[in-house]
Design an enzyme around this catalytic site. Structure first.
Site, PDB file in Angstrom:
ATOM      1  N   ASP A   8      36.787  44.022  45.957  1.00  0.00           N
ATOM      2  CA  ASP A   8      35.785  44.980  46.412  1.00  0.00           C
ATOM      3  C   ASP A   8      34.429  44.300  46.261  1.00  0.00           C
ATOM      4  O   ASP A   8      34.345  43.075  46.031  1.00  0.00           O
ATOM      5  CB  ASP A   8      35.903  46.318  45.659  1.00  0.00           C
ATOM      6  CG  ASP A   8      35.503  46.227  44.194  1.00  0.00           C
ATOM      7  OD1 ASP A   8      35.218  45.100  43.708  1.00  0.00           O
ATOM      8  OD2 ASP A   8      35.461  47.270  43.526  1.00  0.00           O
ATOM      9  N   CYS A  65      38.315  43.189  41.271  1.00  0.00           N
ATOM     10  CA  CYS A  65      37.283  44.235  41.337  1.00  0.00           C
ATOM     11  C   CYS A  65      36.458  44.117  40.065  1.00  0.00           C
ATOM     12  O   CYS A  65      36.528  43.089  39.373  1.00  0.00           O
ATOM     13  CB  CYS A  65      37.891  45.620  41.556  1.00  0.00           C
ATOM     14  SG  CYS A  65      39.003  46.206  40.268  1.00  0.00           S
ATOM     15  N   THR A  67      36.568  45.666  37.067  1.00  0.00           N
ATOM     16  CA  THR A  67      37.390  45.579  35.853  1.00  0.00           C
ATOM     17  C   THR A  67      38.785  45.030  36.115  1.00  0.00           C
ATOM     18  O   THR A  67      39.519  44.742  35.160  1.00  0.00           O
ATOM     19  CB  THR A  67      37.585  46.985  35.261  1.00  0.00           C
ATOM     20  OG1 THR A  67      38.210  47.800  36.278  1.00  0.00           O
ATOM     21  CG2 THR A  67      36.261  47.610  34.846  1.00  0.00           C
ATOM     22  N   HIS A  98      57.120  35.695  31.736  1.00  0.00           N
ATOM     23  CA  HIS A  98      57.957  36.847  31.379  1.00  0.00           C
ATOM     24  C   HIS A  98      58.045  37.906  32.479  1.00  0.00           C
ATOM     25  O   HIS A  98      59.034  38.636  32.537  1.00  0.00           O
ATOM     26  CB  HIS A  98      57.434  37.511  30.104  1.00  0.00           C
ATOM     27  CG  HIS A  98      57.731  36.729  28.864  1.00  0.00           C
ATOM     28  ND1 HIS A  98      57.585  37.248  27.598  1.00  0.00           N
ATOM     29  CD2 HIS A  98      58.175  35.452  28.700  1.00  0.00           C
ATOM     30  CE1 HIS A  98      57.929  36.326  26.697  1.00  0.00           C
ATOM     31  NE2 HIS A  98      58.271  35.226  27.342  1.00  0.00           N
ATOM     32  N   HIS A 133      64.417  38.105  30.848  1.00  0.00           N
ATOM     33  CA  HIS A 133      63.278  38.676  31.582  1.00  0.00           C
ATOM     34  C   HIS A 133      63.700  39.097  32.987  1.00  0.00           C
ATOM     35  O   HIS A 133      63.192  40.087  33.513  1.00  0.00           O
ATOM     36  CB  HIS A 133      62.126  37.670  31.631  1.00  0.00           C
ATOM     37  CG  HIS A 133      61.731  37.205  30.261  1.00  0.00           C
ATOM     38  ND1 HIS A 133      61.209  38.063  29.323  1.00  0.00           N
ATOM     39  CD2 HIS A 133      61.840  35.986  29.660  1.00  0.00           C
ATOM     40  CE1 HIS A 133      60.984  37.391  28.199  1.00  0.00           C
ATOM     41  NE2 HIS A 133      61.370  36.138  28.381  1.00  0.00           N
TER      42      HIS A 133
HETATM   43  C1  RB5 Z   1      33.518  49.873  41.552  1.00  0.00           C
HETATM   44  O1  RB5 Z   1      32.377  50.570  41.153  1.00  0.00           O
HETATM   45  C2  RB5 Z   1      34.491  49.735  40.391  1.00  0.00           C
HETATM   46  O2  RB5 Z   1      34.962  50.999  40.034  1.00  0.00           O
HETATM   47  C3  RB5 Z   1      35.628  48.800  40.766  1.00  0.00           C
HETATM   48  O3  RB5 Z   1      35.105  47.532  41.013  1.00  0.00           O
HETATM   49  C4  RB5 Z   1      36.701  48.609  39.734  1.00  0.00           C
HETATM   50  O4  RB5 Z   1      36.181  48.198  38.508  1.00  0.00           O
HETATM   51  C5  RB5 Z   1      37.672  49.716  39.632  1.00  0.00           C
HETATM   52  O5  RB5 Z   1      38.654  49.657  38.901  1.00  0.00           O
END
Ligand code: RB5
Length: 159
Positions: A8, A65, A67, A98, A133
């Site tokens: 993203d 993204c 996180t 694994h 596994h």
């Molecule tokens: C975008 O604002 C953020 O929510 C996205 O990049 C991600 O971290 C979602 O899991």
């Protein structure tokens, strides 16, 4: 090997760097965007990458993204995809050894460029160990095949 990649807006820069690394390594890349830092929705790219892997248009996928959470949650909805959210070289390595992870999810906001580079490299270089596994992964794919009945297959667990 072909690798599908996607991000993203929060993962855009890291995705561009991963793309350059893969190209340097001689790997063919299918880039599903994002194309800029303009706000967009991670499920759009996660689904495209996950479907490429599940339908064998790509052998592996990388999703980034902010996180890594949204990407991993979404990609794991696609049957046949084993998406692993990794934050260091060890989790990247074990996700292959694994879990035979076929999609690597990364946190563009939380992990630095040099570490992302090393994680992608170790993830590409590490083979699945199979054995016990493989039995565990069959339980996941059995569950995917019989989702409505949803009963895990039997068998004694071992360490
Ligand atoms: C975008 O604002 C953020 O929510 C996205 O990049 C991600 O971290 C979602 O899991």
């Amino acid at each position: 090997m072909k690798i599908a990649i996607g991000s993203d807006h929060r993962g855009f820069e890291a995705k561009e760097r991963v793309k350059s690394l893969l190209t340097e390594l001689g790997i063919e890349v299918i880039d599903h965007g994002a194309r800029s830092r303009d706000s967009c929705d991670y499920p759009d790219m996660a689904i495209l990458v996950a479907k490429d892997v599940a339908e064998d248009r790509a052998q592996r996928g990388v999703l980034i993204c902010g996180t890594g959470l949204g990407m991993s949650i979404t990609a794991n909805k696609v049957p046949g995809v084993r998406a692993a959210l990794c934050h260091d070289e060890l989790t990247a390595q074990f996700s292959r050894r694994h879990n035979d992870a076929n999609v690597l999810c990364l946190a563009g906001d939380l992990v630095g460029d040099a570490l992302i580079r090393r994680m992608v490299q170790v993830w590409l270089q590490t083979d699945f160990e199979g054995g016990r596994h493989a039995r565990r992964l069959s339980k996941i794919s059995d569950f995917e095949k019989h989702q409505c009945n949803g009963r895990p297959s039997g068998g004694a667990a071992s360490a």
